[in-house]
Design a protein around this motif. Structure first.
Motif, PDB file in Angstrom:
ATOM      1  N   ALA A 101       5.090  -4.303  36.704  1.00 39.79           N
ATOM      2  CA  ALA A 101       3.617  -5.182  36.835  1.00 39.79           C
ATOM      3  C   ALA A 101       3.765  -6.321  35.498  1.00 39.79           C
ATOM      4  N   GLU A 102       4.200  -5.927  34.400  1.00 39.74           N
ATOM      5  CA  GLU A 102       4.724  -7.241  33.658  1.00 39.74           C
ATOM      6  C   GLU A 102       5.738  -7.586  33.413  1.00 39.74           C
ATOM      7  N   SER A 103       7.254  -6.658  33.679  1.00 39.10           N
ATOM      8  CA  SER A 103       8.171  -8.057  34.129  1.00 39.10           C
ATOM      9  C   SER A 103       8.033  -8.711  34.855  1.00 39.10           C
ATOM     10  N   ARG A 104       6.827  -8.623  35.720  1.00 42.30           N
ATOM     11  CA  ARG A 104       7.358  -9.767  36.702  1.00 42.30           C
ATOM     12  C   ARG A 104       6.079 -10.621  36.813  1.00 42.30           C
ATOM     13  N   GLY A 105       5.528 -10.311  35.911  1.00 41.11           N
ATOM     14  CA  GLY A 105       4.655 -11.868  35.165  1.00 41.11           C
ATOM     15  C   GLY A 105       3.199 -10.980  35.913  1.00 41.11           C
ATOM     16  N   GLY A 106       2.794 -10.043  36.341  1.00 41.63           N
ATOM     17  CA  GLY A 106       1.795  -9.535  36.846  1.00 41.63           C
ATOM     18  C   GLY A 106       0.775  -8.934  35.559  1.00 41.63           C
ATOM     19  N   VAL A 107      -0.742  -9.600  35.769  1.00 42.37           N
ATOM     20  CA  VAL A 107      -2.074  -8.400  35.148  1.00 42.37           C
ATOM     21  C   VAL A 107      -2.603  -7.501  36.033  1.00 42.37           C
ATOM     22  N   PRO A 108      -3.261  -6.880  35.620  1.00 41.85           N
ATOM     23  CA  PRO A 108      -4.440  -5.971  36.342  1.00 41.85           C
ATOM     24  C   PRO A 108      -5.836  -6.212  37.126  1.00 41.85           C
ATOM     25  N   ALA A 109      -5.690  -6.779  38.051  1.00 44.75           N
ATOM     26  CA  ALA A 109      -7.071  -7.218  38.431  1.00 44.75           C
ATOM     27  C   ALA A 109      -7.795  -6.618  39.558  1.00 44.75           C
ATOM     28  N   LYS A 110      -8.683  -7.462  39.473  1.00 41.54           N
ATOM     29  CA  LYS A 110      -9.965  -6.891  40.506  1.00 41.54           C
ATOM     30  C   LYS A 110      -9.954  -7.495  42.096  1.00 41.54           C
ATOM     31  N   ILE A 111     -10.202  -8.044  42.906  1.00 44.33           N
ATOM     32  CA  ILE A 111     -11.035  -9.454  44.012  1.00 44.33           C
ATOM     33  C   ILE A 111     -12.806  -8.907  43.490  1.00 44.33           C
ATOM     34  N   LYS A 112     -12.558  -9.811  42.968  1.00 44.95           N
ATOM     35  CA  LYS A 112     -14.885 -10.709  43.425  1.00 44.95           C
ATOM     36  C   LYS A 112     -14.823  -9.986  44.344  1.00 44.95           C
TER      37      LYS A 112
END
Length: 93
Positions: free
Chosen positions: A17-28
């Motif tokens: 994820a981080e190598s692609r600019g991704g962050v952990p999230a949840k849908i509100k």
């Protein structure tokens, strides 16, 4: 041809994820309480819908991931060789 890989390895998921600019999230507003919610890897640079995602810590992400017995299905590269952000969460078998 692109190939999908399935894993539960926290370090591998975070690195991907981080190598692609991704962050952990949840849908509100998708959980029963504040701790719940539909998990996502969010790519803020590729999204116009930032307001529907709530960034969470990797610790909270993986706690939810493990509690719900999920696997992470992902691709490293697209069929054309370009880096892929394709991923989804599936039930562990």
């Amino acid at each position: 041809m692109s190939e999908s890989v399935r894993t539960t390895d926290h370090k591998k998921i975070q690195k991907w994820a981080e190598s692609r600019g991704g962050v952990p999230a949840k849908i509100k507003d998708t959980g029963k309480d504040d701790a719940d919610g539909v998990l996502r890897i969010h790519f803020p640079k590729n999204s116009d819908n930032d307001d529907k995602f709530e960034e969470i810590s990797w610790e909270d992400f993986f706690e939810n991931f493990d509690d719900n017995k999920l696997d992470f299905l992902y691709q490293d590269k697209k069929a054309d060789g370009e880096q892929s952000t394709f991923h989804k969460f599936v039930n562990r078998e």
